[in-house]
Each structure stands twice: as C-alpha cells, then as structure tokens.
Scaffold this active site. Structure first.
Site, PDB file in Angstrom:
ATOM      1  N   GLY A   1     -11.407   3.861  -2.222  1.00 41.57           N
ATOM      2  CA  GLY A   1     -12.531   3.155  -1.635  1.00 41.57           C
ATOM      3  C   GLY A   1     -13.802   3.976  -1.722  1.00 41.57           C
TER       4      GLY A   1
ATOM      5  N   ASN B   1     -13.002   6.840   1.367  1.00 42.80           N
ATOM      6  CA  ASN B   1     -11.738   7.579   1.290  1.00 42.80           C
ATOM      7  C   ASN B   1     -10.848   7.042   0.177  1.00 42.80           C
ATOM      8  OD1 ASN B   1     -12.128   9.349   3.547  1.00 42.80           O
ATOM      9  ND2 ASN B   1     -11.759   7.619   4.910  1.00 42.80           N
ATOM     10  N   THR B   2      -9.960   7.907  -0.298  1.00 44.47           N
ATOM     11  CA  THR B   2      -8.944   7.513  -1.272  1.00 44.47           C
ATOM     12  C   THR B   2      -7.571   7.781  -0.668  1.00 44.47           C
ATOM     13  OG1 THR B   2     -10.392   8.039  -3.131  1.00 44.47           O
ATOM     14  CG2 THR B   2      -8.043   7.873  -3.603  1.00 44.47           C
TER      15      THR B   2
ATOM     16  N   ASP C   1     -10.105  -4.257  -4.641  1.00 50.32           N
ATOM     17  CA  ASP C   1      -9.568  -4.162  -3.282  1.00 50.32           C
ATOM     18  C   ASP C   1      -9.287  -5.547  -2.703  1.00 50.32           C
ATOM     19  OD1 ASP C   1     -12.367  -4.552  -3.406  1.00 50.32           O
ATOM     20  OD2 ASP C   1     -12.653  -3.816  -1.361  1.00 50.32           O
TER      21      ASP C   1
END
Length: 259
Positions: free
Chosen positions: A8, A11-12, A109
């Site tokens: 994202g 964050n991953t 996503d």
C-alpha cells in the site's frame, strides 16, 4: 508455500501462507528505494525469528505503488526462483472481471478486496477499507467489482489539518467521550471520529439505496475496529481480507494452469 505481498501507499504486508493457513504476517513501511536484497535480508531474518523455513515457491503481489513492483519481482526471481503474479497485470487472471467504464484501470487493492470478500461473505457487498485513502468497493452478486467510492483517509485528513492550519496540533485518532470538545485536541478528535462515522454511514446508506437490494458491509484496515465501537457501521470486520483475496486469486490462476 505462497508469499502474498500487499503493498500500500504507507505499509507493505508480507504473509507466508501454507494452503489456507497464514503461518506468519509481517509489516514494513513502503519505500520504493528498497532493493530486492534488502527485502530478502529483512524477510529471512524475521522468518528465522519465527522459526519458519524459507521454503517459498510462489509469490503474488498487489501494489498501489508501481515503483515498488520491480524490486519485488527481482526478489521473487532471485531468491525464490519463481515468476510472481502481479494483480492488475494482463497475465494475472481474475475469478470475475470488473464491470466498470471502458478504459478504467481498477486499483489492484480493490480487485483483491473484492475477491477475498466474495469468497468469505458472498455477493452484494460493500467493502470499506481504512487505508491511506478510505475506499468503498461494491461487489456484485457474482463477485465482480462494479464500482465504489474513494475518500481521503483518516490520517491523511489529520495531517492536512495539522499542516494547513497553523494553530492546530497533530493529534491521535481516538473515540472522544463527548461530541462537544472543550479544548482544541478534543474538538479535532471529535471532528475526525464523528465525521468519519457520518461519512461511512452516509456513503454506505447511499450505495445501498442506489444498488436497491440488501447488502452486507465488510470493513478492513487498522482503524476499522475503532470506528465500529458501539456502532452498527459494519456487519463484519475482517483484518486479513486483502491477504485472503491474494490467495484466492493465486489459487484461481493455478487452477487455470496459469502458474
């Protein structure tokens, strides 16, 4: 074992899956400068800490940050000797194609959330994802993504208030005890909390009225439980709907002989 990567804007998330079971889920900040070697050192160190073998033989990636995908591809090829599936690319098949305006590129996503939510809860859904943006994904009765809504994320709104209004401090997101704040911090927290409760309720109700049939509301994202406190905004909270959706899409491609 399957390595599912959800990248994202902020964050991953890396999740190691053995069939339906998530053996380990790890989170790091999203940085497009990070190399494949750096990813491997970080991942292998944490898997060793969790006493898990690095027996990964398949990788699937969903990324809203295109610049990160190259190094994740290199990670997969160099260290796991496999070609990763990248959601949104032509070579990655979807269980059900989205039905949107011609030429529209749907965020990976949103495709993944739709696949994961449909598998767990059936069709006619609204998936509310509290990320950098707050997104509302409408999933039809056959599992297709058919549109939605994008609104500024909670932390993005707080950051804008702090940066654009010189007198307003940075505050944490929390549920205030009262709607009427008696100091600046309480006023800001009330505006963000009750403002987003109203936003979520209003948008989901309007979607349901326009869709004209009963719909379940599924929430995900780190802040979703906070906004569901003492309220009936959602029917279900599912923290790992995105990772589940990645596994569903990978399994579909495997069944089709695509991996």
């Amino acid at each position: 074992m399957l390595l599912a990567i959800d990248c994202g804007n902020t964050n991953t998330v890396f999740s190691v899956l053995d069939g339906d079971k998530a053996l380990c889920t790890l989170r790091t900040s999203t940085e497009h400068q990070r190399t494949a070697d750096q990813y491997y050192v970080w991942l292998s160190t944490l898997l060793e800490h969790h006493k898990l073998p690095l027996d990964i033989d398949a990788v699937i990636i969903s990324s809203t940050v295109p610049r990160v995908v190259f190094n994740l591809r290199v990670l997969s090829d160099r260290y796991f000797n496999c070609r990763p599936l990248v959601v949104g690319k032509p070579e990655c098949l979807l269980p059900t194609q989205p039905r949107v305006d011609e030429g529209t590129v749907v965020g990976p996503d949103r495709l993944v959330n739709s696949a994961g939510a449909f598998d767990r809860y059936g069709g006619d859904l609204i998936v509310v994802d509290f990320g950098t943006a707050t997104t509302f994904d409408v999933v039809a009765g056959d599992g297709a993504y058919v549109g939605g809504v994008i609104a500024p994320g909670v932390n993005l709104s707080l950051q804008a208030l702090h940066e654009m209004a010189a007198a307003l401090p940075h505050v944490d997101v929390t549920k205030p005890q009262k709607v009427i704040g008696t100091n600046t911090v309480a006023c800001m927290q009330s505006g963000i909390f009750w403002g987003y409760v109203g936003l979520v309720r209003g948008i989901t109700q309007n979607i349901q009225a326009e869709y004209d049939r009963p719909m379940k509301v599924i929430s995900t994202g780190g802040l979703a439980p906070l906004f569901g406190q003492g309220d009936t905004l959602y029917d279900h909270f599912d923290e790992f709907i995105t990772i589940h959706g990645l596994r569903i899409i990978y399994d579909y491609n495997r069944e089709q002989g695509n991996v």
